[in-house]
Design a protein around this motif. Structure first.
Motif, PDB file in Angstrom:
ATOM      1  N   THR A   9       0.812  -1.215   0.000  1.00  7.26           N
ATOM      2  CA  THR A   9       0.000   0.000   0.000  1.00  7.26           C
ATOM      3  C   THR A   9       0.853   1.276   0.000  1.00  7.26           C
ATOM      4  N   ARG A  10       2.160   1.145  -0.066  1.00  9.87           N
ATOM      5  CA  ARG A  10       3.053   2.301   0.100  1.00  9.87           C
ATOM      6  C   ARG A  10       3.318   3.070  -1.191  1.00  9.87           C
ATOM      7  N   GLY A  11       3.080   2.461  -2.331  1.00 16.00           N
ATOM      8  CA  GLY A  11       3.408   3.134  -3.582  1.00 16.00           C
ATOM      9  C   GLY A  11       4.891   3.103  -3.883  1.00 16.00           C
ATOM     10  N   THR A  12       5.579   2.075  -3.349  1.00 13.12           N
ATOM     11  CA  THR A  12       7.006   1.897  -3.624  1.00 13.12           C
ATOM     12  C   THR A  12       7.212   0.608  -4.403  1.00 13.12           C
ATOM     13  N   ALA A  13       8.325   0.539  -5.116  1.00 11.39           N
ATOM     14  CA  ALA A  13       8.700  -0.692  -5.817  1.00 11.39           C
ATOM     15  C   ALA A  13      10.182  -0.928  -5.556  1.00 11.39           C
ATOM     16  N   LEU A  14      10.525  -2.152  -5.149  1.00 11.73           N
ATOM     17  CA  LEU A  14      11.897  -2.500  -4.797  1.00 11.73           C
ATOM     18  C   LEU A  14      12.462  -3.485  -5.811  1.00 11.73           C
ATOM     19  N   LEU A  15      13.601  -3.128  -6.415  1.00 10.12           N
ATOM     20  CA  LEU A  15      14.296  -4.002  -7.351  1.00 10.12           C
ATOM     21  C   LEU A  15      15.643  -4.354  -6.746  1.00 10.12           C
ATOM     22  N   SER A  16      15.906  -5.650  -6.580  1.00  9.12           N
ATOM     23  CA  SER A  16      17.148  -6.102  -5.960  1.00  9.12           C
ATOM     24  C   SER A  16      18.092  -6.678  -7.004  1.00  9.12           C
ATOM     25  N   GLN A  28      17.097  -8.608 -15.591  1.00 12.69           N
ATOM     26  CA  GLN A  28      17.083  -7.381 -14.798  1.00 12.69           C
ATOM     27  C   GLN A  28      16.334  -6.262 -15.515  1.00 12.69           C
ATOM     28  N   ARG A  29      16.420  -6.221 -16.850  1.00  7.71           N
ATOM     29  CA  ARG A  29      15.605  -5.257 -17.603  1.00  7.71           C
ATOM     30  C   ARG A  29      14.115  -5.517 -17.378  1.00  7.71           C
ATOM     31  N   ILE A  30      13.739  -6.780 -17.389  1.00  5.78           N
ATOM     32  CA  ILE A  30      12.336  -7.129 -17.157  1.00  5.78           C
ATOM     33  C   ILE A  30      11.939  -6.742 -15.732  1.00  5.78           C
ATOM     34  N   GLY A  31      12.872  -6.920 -14.784  1.00  7.77           N
ATOM     35  CA  GLY A  31      12.590  -6.516 -13.405  1.00  7.77           C
ATOM     36  C   GLY A  31      12.324  -5.029 -13.304  1.00  7.77           C
ATOM     37  N   VAL A  32      13.102  -4.213 -14.026  1.00  6.52           N
ATOM     38  CA  VAL A  32      12.879  -2.770 -14.034  1.00  6.52           C
ATOM     39  C   VAL A  32      11.516  -2.451 -14.640  1.00  6.52           C
ATOM     40  N   ALA A  33      11.199  -3.103 -15.759  1.00  9.26           N
ATOM     41  CA  ALA A  33       9.898  -2.864 -16.410  1.00  9.26           C
ATOM     42  C   ALA A  33       8.754  -3.253 -15.485  1.00  9.26           C
ATOM     43  N   ARG A  34       8.888  -4.379 -14.782  1.00  7.67           N
ATOM     44  CA  ARG A  34       7.818  -4.812 -13.874  1.00  7.67           C
ATOM     45  C   ARG A  34       7.632  -3.812 -12.728  1.00  7.67           C
ATOM     46  N   LEU A  38       7.714   5.876  -5.682  1.00  5.86           N
ATOM     47  CA  LEU A  38       9.123   5.851  -5.311  1.00  5.86           C
ATOM     48  C   LEU A  38       9.720   4.530  -5.763  1.00  5.86           C
ATOM     49  N   LEU A  39      10.826   4.606  -6.506  1.00  8.50           N
ATOM     50  CA  LEU A  39      11.515   3.403  -6.977  1.00  8.50           C
ATOM     51  C   LEU A  39      12.751   3.182  -6.118  1.00  8.50           C
ATOM     52  N   LEU A  40      12.905   1.961  -5.600  1.00  8.92           N
ATOM     53  CA  LEU A  40      14.031   1.582  -4.756  1.00  8.92           C
ATOM     54  C   LEU A  40      14.837   0.517  -5.486  1.00  8.92           C
ATOM     55  N   LEU A  41      16.144   0.738  -5.630  1.00 12.72           N
ATOM     56  CA  LEU A  41      17.005  -0.202  -6.345  1.00 12.72           C
ATOM     57  C   LEU A  41      18.167  -0.607  -5.438  1.00 12.72           C
ATOM     58  N   ASP A  42      18.272  -1.896  -5.158  1.00 13.21           N
ATOM     59  CA  ASP A  42      19.299  -2.415  -4.258  1.00 13.21           C
ATOM     60  C   ASP A  42      20.358  -3.162  -5.065  1.00 13.21           C
ATOM     61  N   GLU A  43      21.481  -2.503  -5.324  1.00 12.08           N
ATOM     62  CA  GLU A  43      22.583  -3.074  -6.108  1.00 12.08           C
ATOM     63  C   GLU A  43      22.057  -3.738  -7.389  1.00 12.08           C
ATOM     64  N   PRO A  44      21.322  -3.021  -8.232  1.00 11.79           N
ATOM     65  CA  PRO A  44      20.657  -3.659  -9.378  1.00 11.79           C
ATOM     66  C   PRO A  44      21.607  -4.230 -10.420  1.00 11.79           C
ATOM     67  N   MET A  45      22.885  -3.837 -10.390  1.00 10.60           N
ATOM     68  CA  MET A  45      23.821  -4.339 -11.401  1.00 10.60           C
ATOM     69  C   MET A  45      24.915  -5.228 -10.826  1.00 10.60           C
ATOM     70  N   THR A  49      11.424   9.981  -8.737  1.00 14.70           N
ATOM     71  CA  THR A  49      11.991   9.894  -7.396  1.00 14.70           C
ATOM     72  C   THR A  49      12.496   8.473  -7.170  1.00 14.70           C
ATOM     73  N   ALA A  50      13.757   8.340  -6.817  1.00  5.69           N
ATOM     74  CA  ALA A  50      14.356   7.011  -6.684  1.00  5.69           C
ATOM     75  C   ALA A  50      15.471   7.042  -5.652  1.00  5.69           C
ATOM     76  N   VAL A  51      15.695   5.889  -5.013  1.00 10.33           N
ATOM     77  CA  VAL A  51      16.826   5.681  -4.118  1.00 10.33           C
ATOM     78  C   VAL A  51      17.541   4.429  -4.600  1.00 10.33           C
ATOM     79  N   ILE A  52      18.835   4.557  -4.872  1.00  7.19           N
ATOM     80  CA  ILE A  52      19.604   3.427  -5.370  1.00  7.19           C
ATOM     81  C   ILE A  52      20.769   3.142  -4.433  1.00  7.19           C
ATOM     82  N   VAL A  53      20.861   1.901  -3.973  1.00  5.31           N
ATOM     83  CA  VAL A  53      21.997   1.450  -3.167  1.00  5.31           C
ATOM     84  C   VAL A  53      23.028   0.850  -4.105  1.00  5.31           C
ATOM     85  N   THR A  54      24.270   1.296  -3.996  1.00  7.62           N
ATOM     86  CA  THR A  54      25.324   0.786  -4.864  1.00  7.62           C
ATOM     87  C   THR A  54      26.669   0.908  -4.165  1.00  7.62           C
ATOM     88  N   HIS A  55      27.621   0.113  -4.628  1.00  9.86           N
ATOM     89  CA  HIS A  55      29.001   0.240  -4.140  1.00  9.86           C
ATOM     90  C   HIS A  55      29.886   0.827  -5.230  1.00  9.86           C
TER      91      HIS A  55
END
Length: 344
Positions: free
Chosen positions: A72-79, A138-144, A152-159, A182-188
């Motif tokens: 119900t938050r309106g967020t999407a998380l891609l790992s 991973q492209r399909i994951g982004v599209a989904r 809000l899009l959340l991406l956790d080390e997507p690559m 609006t997005a938050v991406i975790v990356t190293h």
């Protein structure tokens, strides 16, 4: 849609507070175990903080006695793993979000085809996940994720799990779809931050140790990790005489764009390419000289990065051979004060 987050997660020793502006992409950088993924999990509703408050636009995600369920938050998380449904083809995987939100099958599939085109994957529409490469999945994951129209899009080390040959195309695609979103991406990876993020937060041991515009953090870091991902040397200590007195007593001279008052916490930052390596103490013009022991030799393009406990230097392969460098070699590392930037 703007995000405000305050969260304390006691068993993971995480305590953070930050904001993300509407249409901004924020990158969270930090070493393994810094708490980056825990922060994303708290925003997504997968992990419940002990205390804190989060809002997305005018909606409270948690806090004030409120706890919104993840869906119900309106967020999407891609790992790192796209986690596609194996029994569904690509189109139905992407259509799953709109379908779950109550849209008709035909409308959901139409949205799926639109987002597949957006991520350059229309030709994969009828395939099953088992037929996809890691980059394709991973492209399909982004599209989904985007088909669900998250605020809000959340991406956790997507690559992180992708073959290095497909990463550049993935970055290019993400740069396009994240524009004005609006997005938050975790990356190293500093390159991910440089190409995708408007602003950067650096975390270490569950705390934010540095934040600012991406360019500022990557060119003028104030934390050890920020310096390391930017490929720079950073020595911290106390300002003294326009330089930095380090804990071991060394005085590192340099230049500052702002007045430096003695006694303040300060850092000296300089590029490994500005460092020379000697087997004996060098003479000549005023320099900062550090006695050190080589810990590692790492190929960096056409050069070799000579690593020691505190300072790294980039030199040619010929210089490595001429100096007969190897782990354990005692060396003197030298950098001119004019190559060192001092920040307080």
């Amino acid at each position: 849609m703007s995000l405000h987050l305050e969260a304390t997660i006691e068993d993971r020793d995480v305590d953070v507070s930050f904001d993300v502006a509407d249409g901004e992409t924020l990158a969270i950088l930090g070493p393994n175990g810094a708490g980056k993924s825990s922060v994303l999990a708290a925003i997504a509703g997968i992990l419940r903080p002990d205390t804190g408050r989060a809002t997305l636009g005018d909606d409270v995600l948690f806090g004030d006695g409120i706890w919104k369920q993840p869906h119900t938050r309106g967020t999407a998380l891609l790992s790192q793993d796209a986690l596609l449904f194996p029994h569904l083809d690509v189109t139905d995987n992407v259509a799953f979000g709109p379908r779950s939100a109550g849209h008709s099958r035909s409308e959901s599939r139409a949205r799926a085809k639109r987002w597949l085109a957006e991520v350059d994957a229309s030709e994969l529409a009828d395939q099953k996940p088992s037929q996809l490469s890691g980059g394709q999945a991973q492209r399909i994951g982004v599209a989904r994720a985007l088909a669900a129209e998250p605020r809000l899009l959340l991406l956790d080390e997507p690559m992180a799990a992708l073959d290095i040959t497909v990463v550049p195309a993935m970055r290019h695609m993400l740069k396009r779809v994240l524009a004005e979103r609006t997005a938050v991406i975790v990356t190293h990876d500093a390159l991910d931050a440089a190409l995708l993020a408007d602003r950067v937060i650096v975390m270490d041991r569950g705390r934010i140790v540095e934040e600012g515009a991406t360019k500022d953090v990557l060119t003028s870091p104030r934390s050890q990790f920020g310096a390391r991902i930017a490929g720079l040397n950073l020595l911290s200590g106390i300002s003294e005489g326009g330089g930095v007195r380090t804990p071991d007593g060394s005085l590192v001279g340099g230049l500052s764009s702002e007045p430096v008052v003695d006694g303040e916490a300060a850092v000296a930052v300089f590029s490994p390419s500005a460092v020379s390596v000697y087997l004996e103490p060098p003479g000549g013009s005023p320099r900062n000289v550090f006695a050190a022991t080589v810990t590692d030799l790492e190929p960096i393009g056409a050069q070799v990065r000579v690593r020691t406990a505190e300072v790294s230097a980039d030199i040619t392969v010929a210089a490595v051979a001429d100096l007969q460098l190897m782990p354990g070699t005692k060396v003197y590392l030298s950098v001119k004060a004019s190559e060192v930037a001092i920040y307080v």
